[in-house]
Design an enzyme around this catalytic site. Structure first.
Site, PDB file in Angstrom:
ATOM      1  N   HIS A   1      -6.162  -3.636  -0.579  1.00  0.00           N
ATOM      2  CA  HIS A   1      -6.031  -2.586  -1.590  1.00  0.00           C
ATOM      3  C   HIS A   1      -6.244  -3.120  -3.000  1.00  0.00           C
ATOM      4  O   HIS A   1      -5.672  -2.599  -3.962  1.00  0.00           O
ATOM      5  CB  HIS A   1      -4.666  -1.905  -1.473  1.00  0.00           C
TER       6      HIS A   1
ATOM      7  N   SER B   1       0.791  -1.224   0.000  1.00  0.00           N
ATOM      8  CA  SER B   1       0.000   0.000   0.000  1.00  0.00           C
ATOM      9  C   SER B   1       0.827   1.278   0.000  1.00  0.00           C
ATOM     10  O   SER B   1       0.312   2.326  -0.398  1.00  0.00           O
ATOM     11  CB  SER B   1      -0.939  -0.001   1.208  1.00  0.00           C
TER      12      SER B   1
ATOM     13  N   LYS C   1     -12.447  -0.025   2.514  1.00  0.00           N
ATOM     14  CA  LYS C   1     -11.814   0.702   1.419  1.00  0.00           C
ATOM     15  C   LYS C   1     -12.785   0.755   0.237  1.00  0.00           C
ATOM     16  O   LYS C   1     -13.738   1.519   0.252  1.00  0.00           O
ATOM     17  CB  LYS C   1     -10.460   0.080   1.091  1.00  0.00           C
TER      18      LYS C   1
END
Length: 395
Positions: free
Chosen positions: A212, A184, A241
């Site tokens: 991610h 990330s 996310k």
């Protein structure tokens, strides 16, 4: 509390500040989105993990409100006592199907999922081989486990094979390779095809933290295993996310693994279950993700445009294809100055510096999302040009 102890804490804080490494939080007074209100100003937000722009999506808000009306505000208990609703199992089943796994199990956050993964599954006779740039939650989860620990240099397959040989030579019963799907801080993709080949060669398991990637990488947003077309043994991830941006984590994997985690994973056993509103919104987010090819196309169109714009201006950016696009500045204080100047120019970003990244590798980590318009990107590029010249990052 003793004055000596408080002085020690205050001295530590003063040193953090003097080193230019003090993290400061700004108050947001609007929903999360492409533009947000901070300190009475409207600014373009380039540092949220809101990849698909779903954090303020009306369908998620509607689903959350309906769940509170019908199933209450909170569970006031852990899952095995009286904290499981039909919604929890519905989301776990849908996540497993989406990720091509047998089943999944929900946690309060992916930090908890990674923290509760290794210890129930592996013992002193076993080994875990971890990428050097893995997320802190994987590192902490491994520390809680009694398995022998090995580490390989980031995405270095020769080093990984050396560590596999070492674990075999040390007599490990079971070996698990643990890696982020996307690293990330850099936006680099894990080399899952070669990791899988080495795992098969040495009889190892593969665990991937896909926080991610889930929702936007790979066909239908199914993450890095789908992106590369490989099967892995265990996937961890987050609802916080691309899948709406709230809270909640999960582990997905073979049925016996999930069944044992329900019995022995401590963060699962001793934490309240996710509130109904979060779970219902998670189910709705999965629907939007499955139907979200247009959002994914816009996200990667924005990422390509942003990379090209920063390169044209002369910034040092890390190469890649991911919507994480770090602007490398090196010095922690310089990074802080850049973030402050960008805020003055109407762009919200955060500086990343030690211990989040190695010393002398401080950066502004910009992140694209599908909600950003071309006008907003152009205004942000102008702000980067002005701020970069002001701090001496551009000539």
């Amino acid at each position: 509390m003793s004055q000596a102890f408080l002085k020690h804490i205050n001295d530590t804080l003063a040193q953090i500040d003097a080193d230019g490494m003090m993290k400061r939080e700004r108050m947001i007074t609007s929903p999360q989105g492409a533009e947000i209100s901070v300190g009475g100003r409207q600014v373009i937000n380039l540092c949220a993990n809101n990849y698909l722009g779903l954090a303020d999506h009306p369908d998620l808000i509607t689903a959350a409100k309906a769940a509170m009306d019908h199933q209450g505000f909170g569970m006031a208990s852990v899952r095995f006592i009286c904290g499981t609703q039909d919604l929890h199992r519905e989301l776990e089943t849908q996540l497993a199907q989406f990720l091509n796994q047998d089943d999944s199990i929900l946690f309060a956050a992916c930090f908890d999922a990674n923290g509760g993964l290794f210890e129930p599954l592996l013992g002193p006779e076993d080994a875990i081989i971890s990428d050097a740039l893995n997320h802190a939650s994987i590192i902490d989860g491994i520390r809680l486990c009694k398995a022998k620990r090995y580490r390989y240099a980031n995405s270095d397959m020769n080093d990984l094979e050396d560590q596999l040989k070492a674990a075999k030579a040390d007599g490990a019963r079971f070996i698990m390779i643990a890696t982020d799907g996307v690293f990330s801080m850099d936006g680099y993709l894990a080399n899952l095809p070669d990791i899988k080949k080495l795992a098969e060669k040495y009889g190892a398991l593969v665990m991937v933290d896909d926080c991610h990637a889930t929702g936007f990488m790979g066909p239908k947003g199914a993450g890095m295993p789908a992106h590369f077309g490989v099967d892995v043994d265990i996937v961890t991830g987050t609802l916080g996310k691309a899948l709406g941006g709230a809270v909640g984590g999960y582990i997905a994997g073979p049925q016996p693994v999930i069944d044992l985690l329900r019995q022995r994973s401590r963060p699962y056993l001793f934490s309240n279950s996710l509130p109904p509103a979060i779970v219902a919104a998670g189910i709705e987010a999965l629907r939007l993700v499955r139907e979200g090819d247009d959002l994914r196309a816009k996200l990667f169109e924005n990422a390509a445009y942003w990379r090209a714009g920063l390169t044209r201006l002369g910034f040092d950016i890390l190469p890649g294809e991911h919507p994480i696009i770090p602007v490398m500045l090196g010095d922690a204080q310089r990074t802080q100055d850049m973030a402050q100047r960008l805020f003055e120019e109407g762009v919200y970003v955060s500086g990343f510096f030690f211990p989040v990244v190695p010393r002398e590798q401080a950066r502004i980590r910009t992140q694209m999302n599908a909600a950003l318009t071309r006008d907003e990107l152009d205004r942000a590029l102008h702000a980067f040009e002005v701020a970069g010249k002001a701090i001496g990052a551009l000539t």
